[in-house]
Structure formats: structure tokens, C-alpha cells
Design a protein around this motif. Structure first.
Motif, PDB file in Angstrom:
ATOM      1  N   PRO A 270      -0.922   3.453   3.326  1.00  0.00           N
ATOM      2  CA  PRO A 270      -0.698   4.880   3.054  1.00  0.00           C
ATOM      3  C   PRO A 270      -1.446   5.430   1.842  1.00  0.00           C
ATOM      4  CG  PRO A 270       1.342   3.787   3.632  1.00  0.00           C
ATOM      5  CD  PRO A 270       0.325   2.707   3.498  1.00  0.00           C
ATOM      6  N   ALA A 271      -1.633   4.598   0.810  1.00  0.00           N
ATOM      7  CA  ALA A 271      -2.313   5.099  -0.396  1.00  0.00           C
ATOM      8  C   ALA A 271      -3.749   5.534  -0.110  1.00  0.00           C
ATOM      9  CB  ALA A 271      -2.309   4.018  -1.482  1.00  0.00           C
ATOM     10  N   THR A 272      -4.330   5.079   1.001  1.00  0.00           N
ATOM     11  CA  THR A 272      -5.728   5.435   1.293  1.00  0.00           C
ATOM     12  C   THR A 272      -5.912   6.933   1.496  1.00  0.00           C
ATOM     13  OG1 THR A 272      -5.427   4.976   3.658  1.00  0.00           O
ATOM     14  CG2 THR A 272      -6.307   3.176   2.290  1.00  0.00           C
ATOM     15  N   ILE A 273      -4.815   7.668   1.743  1.00  0.00           N
ATOM     16  CA  ILE A 273      -4.924   9.126   1.885  1.00  0.00           C
ATOM     17  C   ILE A 273      -5.504   9.736   0.606  1.00  0.00           C
ATOM     18  CG2 ILE A 273      -2.552   9.597   1.125  1.00  0.00           C
ATOM     19  CD1 ILE A 273      -4.482  11.558   3.796  1.00  0.00           C
TER      20      ILE A 273
ATOM     21  N   GLY B 121       0.795  -1.235   0.000  1.00  0.00           N
ATOM     22  CA  GLY B 121       0.000   0.000   0.000  1.00  0.00           C
ATOM     23  C   GLY B 121       0.817   1.269   0.000  1.00  0.00           C
ATOM     24  N   HIS B 122       2.142   1.170  -0.180  1.00  0.00           N
ATOM     25  CA  HIS B 122       2.912   2.426  -0.218  1.00  0.00           C
ATOM     26  C   HIS B 122       2.684   3.168  -1.533  1.00  0.00           C
ATOM     27  CE1 HIS B 122       6.527   0.001  -1.982  1.00  0.00           C
ATOM     28  NE2 HIS B 122       6.111   0.793  -2.936  1.00  0.00           N
ATOM     29  N   ILE B 123       2.776   4.486  -1.471  1.00  0.00           N
ATOM     30  CA  ILE B 123       2.900   5.303  -2.690  1.00  0.00           C
ATOM     31  C   ILE B 123       4.165   6.120  -2.520  1.00  0.00           C
ATOM     32  CG2 ILE B 123       0.527   5.371  -3.546  1.00  0.00           C
ATOM     33  CD1 ILE B 123       0.172   8.045  -2.098  1.00  0.00           C
ATOM     34  N   ALA B 124       4.864   6.390  -3.635  1.00  0.00           N
ATOM     35  CA  ALA B 124       6.261   6.775  -3.567  1.00  0.00           C
ATOM     36  C   ALA B 124       6.893   5.757  -2.606  1.00  0.00           C
ATOM     37  CB  ALA B 124       6.435   8.220  -3.169  1.00  0.00           C
ATOM     38  N   PHE B 125       7.705   6.189  -1.620  1.00  0.00           N
ATOM     39  CA  PHE B 125       8.191   5.196  -0.661  1.00  0.00           C
ATOM     40  C   PHE B 125       7.647   5.506   0.727  1.00  0.00           C
ATOM     41  CE2 PHE B 125      11.840   3.763  -3.554  1.00  0.00           C
ATOM     42  CZ  PHE B 125      11.223   2.558  -3.829  1.00  0.00           C
ATOM     43  N   ASN B 126       6.393   5.918   0.776  1.00  0.00           N
ATOM     44  CA  ASN B 126       5.725   6.118   2.067  1.00  0.00           C
ATOM     45  C   ASN B 126       5.196   4.765   2.513  1.00  0.00           C
ATOM     46  OD1 ASN B 126       5.639   9.205   2.479  1.00  0.00           O
ATOM     47  ND2 ASN B 126       5.129   8.880   0.321  1.00  0.00           N
TER      48      ASN B 126
ATOM     49  N   SER C  29       3.381   9.087   8.226  1.00  0.00           N
ATOM     50  CA  SER C  29       2.432  10.143   8.579  1.00  0.00           C
ATOM     51  C   SER C  29       1.638  10.558   7.343  1.00  0.00           C
ATOM     52  CB  SER C  29       3.195  11.361   9.119  1.00  0.00           C
ATOM     53  OG  SER C  29       2.357  12.496   9.044  1.00  0.00           O
ATOM     54  N   LEU C  30       0.348  10.673   7.520  1.00  0.00           N
ATOM     55  CA  LEU C  30      -0.495  11.107   6.410  1.00  0.00           C
ATOM     56  C   LEU C  30      -0.229  12.576   6.069  1.00  0.00           C
ATOM     57  CD1 LEU C  30      -3.861   9.307   7.345  1.00  0.00           C
ATOM     58  CD2 LEU C  30      -2.018   8.496   5.861  1.00  0.00           C
TER      59      LEU C  30
ATOM     60  N   GLY D  53       6.657  13.206   0.571  1.00  0.00           N
ATOM     61  CA  GLY D  53       5.724  12.793   1.612  1.00  0.00           C
ATOM     62  C   GLY D  53       4.307  12.693   1.069  1.00  0.00           C
ATOM     63  N   LEU D  54       3.442  12.132   1.891  1.00  0.00           N
ATOM     64  CA  LEU D  54       2.051  11.996   1.455  1.00  0.00           C
ATOM     65  C   LEU D  54       1.401  13.362   1.264  1.00  0.00           C
ATOM     66  CD1 LEU D  54       1.151   8.919   3.678  1.00  0.00           C
ATOM     67  CD2 LEU D  54       1.377   8.960   1.180  1.00  0.00           C
ATOM     68  N   ALA D  55       1.729  14.313   2.142  1.00  0.00           N
ATOM     69  CA  ALA D  55       1.150  15.660   1.987  1.00  0.00           C
ATOM     70  C   ALA D  55       1.723  16.346   0.751  1.00  0.00           C
ATOM     71  CB  ALA D  55       1.404  16.497   3.237  1.00  0.00           C
TER      72      ALA D  55
END
Ligand code: F6R
Length: 261
Positions: free
Chosen positions: A220-223, A137-142, A147-148, A184-186
Motif C-alpha cells: 500500500p505504501a507504493t501509492i 508495506g502498510h501505512i497507517a493501518f492500510n 484500495s488505493l 484511507g490511502l486517499a
């Protein structure tokens, strides 16, 4: 979130390349967000094909990559800067000086990460970001637990991701660097349009969580459920655990052509 369940790689390539071409048509100076890994490759090949046919130019565009391994020598073929050059940017007319990536060899990693986020803002923000998704479920390498609200920073890759990426390092997970720099996710959430590509059954659990699961740092991708413009471009195998797959198919089939991108 729009879910497009395609017939396979050719349709993924066409729809994905259409998204880039329509953007560059109306905004030649667009800022493109590029991912490495296997998922975007058919789209990149299609973009190269269209570029060679004179159908699209990247001459005015700027690009930012998502992530980079820490510590790989500058000439290492798996350094993401080199990977994106050989897979896409050296094959099109984008100016090499306008292709940016996090600096995995920086002495001051925190400063390099902050400068990277600032450079994206300075360029006007990413217009279209292509994303893959990890089996975890990672996106990029999150990775799970990220942290969302994270910004570009150093992360430790999970054992699973190192196993998944061992195919690029002679099959040896130990040869995959343990650390990376990643948007980051943000940071990713600030892009105006997110295009996530996934194929194969191994991605079906991650796609299930992304589209229909609860928003959680464990996936993490759920963000992306909080982003107003996300396109999820998948094949039937990656879609195999989606409860509402018939609905997504029906919705896309009845969408007028002029509304696509
Ligand atoms: C690479 C990246 C990763 C990959 C993901 C899926 O820049 O950001 O998140 O997108 O690991 O990799 P593939 O597409 O190789 O399955």
C-alpha cells in the motif's frame, strides 16, 4: 520522492524535527498529521526538547492522528489517543482540544469515519503528515489489498501486524485488537507533505517496494509514488535493499541547505 539515508536515530530526529519546526515557523496554525508506533519517537522527543528550550511552539497548531484500535477502553494505555498524548501532545503546548483521532469506540463507525475525513478538510487539510511503515508495506493501518482510493474506514489487521504490535500488548498477538479505524490511502495522499520514517533491516523490503517497486495495493505504501512531496527518512539498514542508494546519498549530500524543507 526524496530519499534521505541518514547515519541513524540522531540524524532522523534532527531532520524530522526540522521539518516540523520550519513549517510552524512559517505557519504557526499548521495542521499536523501524527503517527503512533516506534518510528516517530526520536522525532517527538527532539520536538519536546526544542519546545522546552523555547525554540518551537505548537500553541496555534491542530493535529490529527492516523488511526485507532477498535474497542479499546478509553483509559487503555495502548489506545492511540492515549499513546500520542503521552509520547508527544501532553509534553508540548498544543491545545488538547485540537488533537483529534478516529473514534474507536463510536457506535456508528461509518459515520464517525466520514466525520473524521470531513474534520480534516474543515481544518484546511494536513500540512505535514508523519508516517511509519509496516513490514508488510502498510501505512497507517492500510494493510495489503487496501484500495488505493480508500478513505477513513474500519480495517482488519493482518496476523503479521498483530505479531509486530504484540510488543505493546505484553508480547501476545491475540491481545492486539483485530480491528482498527484508519485514515484511507486517499485521505493520507491529501496531506501536503508526507514524511515517512523507517529504521532497521526488517523494514528494508517494504522500503524497497515503496521507493523502487511497482505501485500496487499489495504494497500500500507504493501509492506515495504518486504524491508530489514525499520525504523518506531512513537508516542504512532500512535502505539496504535499495538499488539506487548511492544516487540518493549523492543527491542529498549535494542539496543546498536552503532547499531542505
Ligand atoms: C501507527 C501507524 C502504523 C505504524 C507502522 C510502523 O499509527 O500508522 O502504520 O506506523 O505499523 O510501526 P512502527 O513504527 O512501530 O514500526
Amino acid at each position: 520522492m526524496e530519499v534521505i539515508i541518514t547515519s541513524g536515530p540522531d540524524e532522523i530526529a534532527t531532520i524530522g524535527a526540522d521539518a516540523f519546526c520550519h513549517l510552524l515557523d512559517r505557519k504557526p496554525e499548521a495542521v499536523l498529521g501524527l503517527a503512533t508506533g516506534s518510528s516517530p519517537l526520536t522525532i517527538y522527543d527532539e520536538l519536546v526538547r526544542r519546545h522546552e528550550a523555547g525554540a518551537v511552539s505548537f500553541a496555534g497548531a491542530t493535529a490529527f492522528t492516523l488511526d485507532e484500535y477498535v474497542g479499546l477502553p478509553a483509559d487503555h494505555p495502548q489506545r492511540y489517543r492515549n499513546v500520542i498524548a503521552s509520547e508527544l501532545t501532553d509534553r508540548i503546548d498544543i491545545h488538547p482540544g485540537r488533537v483529534h483521532g478516529p473514534d474507536g469506540l463510536a457506535e456508528d463507525i461509518a459515520a464517525a469515519c466520514a466525520a473524521y475525513d470531513a474534520a480534516i478538510v474543515q481544518a484546511g487539510g494536513v500540512d505535514l503528515q508523519i508516517l511509519g511503515i509496516g513490514t508488510d508495506g502498510h501505512i497507517a493501518f492500510n494493510e495489503p489489498g487496501s484500495s488505493l482510493a480508500s478513505r477513513t474506514r474500519i480495517k482488519t489487521l493482518t496476523a503479521q501486524t498483530r505479531v509486530d504490535n504484540a510488543r505493546f500488548f505484553g508480547g501476545d498477538p491475540e491481545a492486539v485488537p483485530q480491528h482498527c479505524l484508519t485514515q484511507g490511502l486517499a485521505t493520507i495522499m491529501e496531506a501536503r507533505h508526507l514524511l515517512l520514517v523507517a529504521t532497521g533491516r526488517a523494514k528494508s523490503e517494504a522500503i524497497h517496494h515503496l521507493v523502487e517497486g511497482a505501485v500496487s495495493a499489495m504494497w500500500p505504501a507504493t501509492i506515495l509514488q504518486h504524491h508530489p512531496k514525499v520525504t523518506v527518512l531512513i537508516d542504512a539498514a532500512a535502505a539496504s535493499r535499495l538499488a539506487l542508494s548511492d544516487y540518493y546519498r549523492e543527491t542529498y549530500a549535494s542539496k543546498p541547505a536552503w532547499q531542505r524543507f
